[in-house]
Enzyme design. Sequence first.
Site, PDB file in Angstrom:
ATOM      1  N   HIS A  55       0.840  -1.198   0.000  1.00  0.00           N
ATOM      2  CA  HIS A  55       0.000   0.000   0.000  1.00  0.00           C
ATOM      3  C   HIS A  55       0.875   1.248   0.000  1.00  0.00           C
ATOM      4  O   HIS A  55       2.034   1.213   0.418  1.00  0.00           O
ATOM      5  CB  HIS A  55      -0.898   0.016   1.237  1.00  0.00           C
ATOM      6  CG  HIS A  55      -2.006  -0.982   1.200  1.00  0.00           C
ATOM      7  ND1 HIS A  55      -3.085  -0.913   2.036  1.00  0.00           N
ATOM      8  CD2 HIS A  55      -2.204  -2.083   0.422  1.00  0.00           C
ATOM      9  CE1 HIS A  55      -3.904  -1.913   1.787  1.00  0.00           C
ATOM     10  NE2 HIS A  55      -3.389  -2.644   0.810  1.00  0.00           N
ATOM     11  N   GLU A  57       0.918   3.865   1.904  1.00  0.00           N
ATOM     12  CA  GLU A  57       1.455   4.241   3.209  1.00  0.00           C
ATOM     13  C   GLU A  57       2.649   3.383   3.604  1.00  0.00           C
ATOM     14  O   GLU A  57       3.631   3.891   4.157  1.00  0.00           O
ATOM     15  CB  GLU A  57       0.373   4.105   4.305  1.00  0.00           C
ATOM     16  CG  GLU A  57      -0.831   4.990   4.103  1.00  0.00           C
ATOM     17  CD  GLU A  57      -1.980   4.304   3.385  1.00  0.00           C
ATOM     18  OE1 GLU A  57      -3.131   4.627   3.697  1.00  0.00           O
ATOM     19  OE2 GLU A  57      -1.722   3.456   2.497  1.00  0.00           O
TER      20      GLU A  57
END
EC number: 3.5.4.33
Length: 146
Positions: A55, A57
């Site tokens: 992801h 992040e």
Amino acid sequence: MEENRDEYFMRQALFEAKEAYDRDEIPVGVVIVYKDRIIARGHNLTETLNDVTAHAEMQAITSAAGVLGGKYLIGCTVYVTLEPCIMCAGALGWSQISRIVYGAADDKRGFQKFAPKALHPKTEIQGGVLQEDCARLMQDFFRNKR
């Protein structure tokens, strides 16, 4: 002044989300800021890397820790176009990030629905920054998939 700063950095995160969109990845983008300077950027790479943990992040947390020379992101703000999922919120919590600013809420998979206490207790949360732009990019992506 804070609102303009938040919008500026969220536009940078949107640039990353558009990079993901162009790669046929779910269009989530992120920047991590320390002392008014972007120290990390990222966007979803789950399809490219064939990795469910890739992801936006997660990519940016790893990069920011390398820049700062340690695992803690105290004093940093993450700007992300979509509310973090449980996995990313957990990682942000362990990093002790000081502030999370997100654009669109994620009512289906967002951390606030499933794990609202996943973050470090001192982490500040601000949602809804450029919410319409962030949501529209996501909606366009999935509309084109159908």
